[in-house]
Motif scaffolding. Structure first.
Motif, PDB file in Angstrom:
ATOM      1  N   THR A 101       0.835  -1.065  -0.543  1.00 21.25           N
ATOM      2  CA  THR A 101       0.077  -0.114   0.018  1.00 21.25           C
ATOM      3  C   THR A 101       0.838   1.468  -0.546  1.00 21.25           C
ATOM      4  O   THR A 101       0.173   2.162  -0.500  1.00 21.25           O
ATOM      5  N   PHE A 102       2.181   0.657   0.448  1.00 19.03           N
ATOM      6  CA  PHE A 102       3.475   2.489   0.512  1.00 19.03           C
ATOM      7  C   PHE A 102       4.133   2.270  -0.138  1.00 19.03           C
ATOM      8  O   PHE A 102       5.089   3.637   0.007  1.00 19.03           O
ATOM      9  N   ASN A 103       4.503   1.100  -0.934  1.00 20.51           N
ATOM     10  CA  ASN A 103       5.968   1.033  -2.230  1.00 20.51           C
ATOM     11  C   ASN A 103       5.725   1.639  -2.968  1.00 20.51           C
ATOM     12  O   ASN A 103       4.641   0.600  -4.400  1.00 20.51           O
ATOM     13  N   ILE A 140      -9.135  -0.206   5.600  1.00 21.82           N
ATOM     14  CA  ILE A 140      -9.168  -2.558   5.421  1.00 21.82           C
ATOM     15  C   ILE A 140      -9.241  -1.969   4.063  1.00 21.82           C
ATOM     16  O   ILE A 140      -9.055  -2.449   2.481  1.00 21.82           O
ATOM     17  N   ILE A 141      -7.264  -2.949   3.893  1.00 15.20           N
ATOM     18  CA  ILE A 141      -7.006  -3.648   2.815  1.00 15.20           C
ATOM     19  C   ILE A 141      -7.069  -4.604   2.614  1.00 15.20           C
ATOM     20  O   ILE A 141      -7.220  -5.777   2.752  1.00 15.20           O
ATOM     21  N   ARG A 142      -7.138  -5.182   1.316  1.00 18.97           N
ATOM     22  CA  ARG A 142      -7.721  -6.382   0.390  1.00 18.97           C
ATOM     23  C   ARG A 142      -6.660  -7.565   0.450  1.00 18.97           C
ATOM     24  O   ARG A 142      -5.474  -6.654   0.616  1.00 18.97           O
ATOM     25  N   SER A 158      -4.238   4.700  -0.012  1.00 15.49           N
ATOM     26  CA  SER A 158      -3.561   3.317  -0.560  1.00 15.49           C
ATOM     27  C   SER A 158      -3.855   2.876  -2.585  1.00 15.49           C
ATOM     28  O   SER A 158      -4.894   3.672  -2.500  1.00 15.49           O
ATOM     29  N   PRO A 159      -3.902   2.407  -2.893  1.00 10.53           N
ATOM     30  CA  PRO A 159      -4.200   2.204  -4.433  1.00 10.53           C
ATOM     31  C   PRO A 159      -5.429   2.030  -4.308  1.00 10.53           C
ATOM     32  O   PRO A 159      -6.093   1.162  -3.031  1.00 10.53           O
ATOM     33  N   ALA A 160      -5.613   2.289  -5.352  1.00 11.71           N
ATOM     34  CA  ALA A 160      -7.177   1.946  -5.414  1.00 11.71           C
ATOM     35  C   ALA A 160      -7.433   0.059  -5.622  1.00 11.71           C
ATOM     36  O   ALA A 160      -8.807  -0.691  -4.971  1.00 11.71           O
ATOM     37  N   HIS A 161      -7.057  -0.150  -6.015  1.00 11.09           N
ATOM     38  CA  HIS A 161      -7.282  -1.681  -6.494  1.00 11.09           C
ATOM     39  C   HIS A 161      -6.954  -2.982  -4.993  1.00 11.09           C
ATOM     40  O   HIS A 161      -7.419  -3.729  -5.054  1.00 11.09           O
TER      41      HIS A 161
END
Length: 306
Positions: A48-50, A217-219, A264-267
């Motif tokens: 999410t952050f790299n 909430i991250i996939r 975070s990235p949308a995906h």
């Protein structure tokens, strides 16, 4: 109420404009390799952050040079901070840590380091080295605190207590090293009242900088599975802005705020779906802060005239 922003503080500290370049130097984490746990924290997904250039297939020097090329197109006079961000960037032998840190500082236009780590991964011998390093370059040690509530820390499988965070922050600050902390607002079981109680705890610590951001909430994380099975409420944008303003009001006036939100990235992002860029939410927070200051002036004026 006003606050010290990170960009202005950096320029004052360094005498120039500086950009952090994130690095993945191949560190792991004691909460992943079995030392204290496996699988990591329930909310964690380092993707999410790299940025794309930030991977272990490239050396620290290669990552920094690629990051410099990216930013130099727009800011040719920019200086840089090597940000050891991924996983736990002090979790290795002291010799290995020193080699990586010194490699980063040898890259042209790198004027300092930011070391992201856990509070249970800062041995005294490494602090001895960092104390010396701090006398010859700009340095921030940034600890993932996440919460001041031990029940929450257990629930998210953090693997350390809040007392551990307090001890690491104090030990580091006693060496004269700038100390940062990272806090997530909205972890399961933590409502507004609990978070404002937390702010009073954070206010007692000798911190230089603070990062706040909303729970996301991250996939693919354990937290996603838990949230889908038994959802807990997540803050709306307006609720979050009001919470942050109240949280800030309880903290020392000289504390530097690095950020208030994360995107975070949308995906990968499951919730909350705010549909705002970081700078857009920061602008809304600034507007809410101005409105609150104006209201405070009106309230004070009313009291004086009554």
């Amino acid at each position: 109420m006003t606050y010290r922003d990170y960009g202005s503080w950096l320029r004052a500290e360094l005498g120039c404009k500086a950009q952090k370049i994130s690095l993945n130097a191949g560190f792991t984490c004691p909460n992943r390799d079995g030392s204290i746990g496996v699988g990591g924290c329930t909310f964690c997904n380092n993707q999410t952050f790299n940025p794309d250039y930030c991977n272990t297939g490239k050396s620290v020097t290669e990552q920094l040079e690629e990051g410099k090329r990216f930013f130099a197109r727009k800011y040719p006079d920019m200086k840089y901070l090597a940000y050891f961000q991924a996983y736990t960037s002090s979790y290795a032998s002291i010799e290995h840590c020193i080699r990586l840190y010194e490699e980063a500082l040898a890259v042209p236009d790198v004027v300092g380091l930011v070391i992201g780590t856990r509070p249970d991964c800062m041995p005294d011998d490494l602090l001895d080295y960092l104390s010396e390093l701090n006398r010859r370059t700009f340095l921030v040690v940034e600890y993932g605190v996440e919460s001041a509530n031990d029940a929450t820390l257990r629930r998210v499988h953090r693997g350390h207590t809040f007392a551990c965070s307090c001890e690491a922050i104090r030990r580091t600050a006693e060496r004269g090293i700038r100390v940062g902390a990272h806090i997530i607002l909205g972890l399961p079981g933590e409502d507004r009242d609990e978070l404002l109680r937390q702010a009073r705890e954070i206010a007692r610590l000798p911190l230089t900088t603070l990062k706040l951001h909303q729970l996301q909430i991250i996939r693919g994380t354990q937290m996603e599975r838990e949230w889908r099975e038994s959802p807990w409420p997540l803050f709306s944008v307006d609720e979050y802005i009001e919470l942050v303003l109240d949280y800030m009001a309880l903290l020392p006036a000289d504390l530097v705020f690095e950020r208030f939100t994360s995107s975070s990235p949308a995906h990968l992002l499951v919730a909350p779906q705010w549909g705002l860029k970081n700078y857009e939410l920061a602008h809304r927070l600034e507007q809410a802060l101005k409105k609150r200051k104006q209201q405070q002036k009106l309230d004070t004026s009313h009291e004086e005239n009554s």
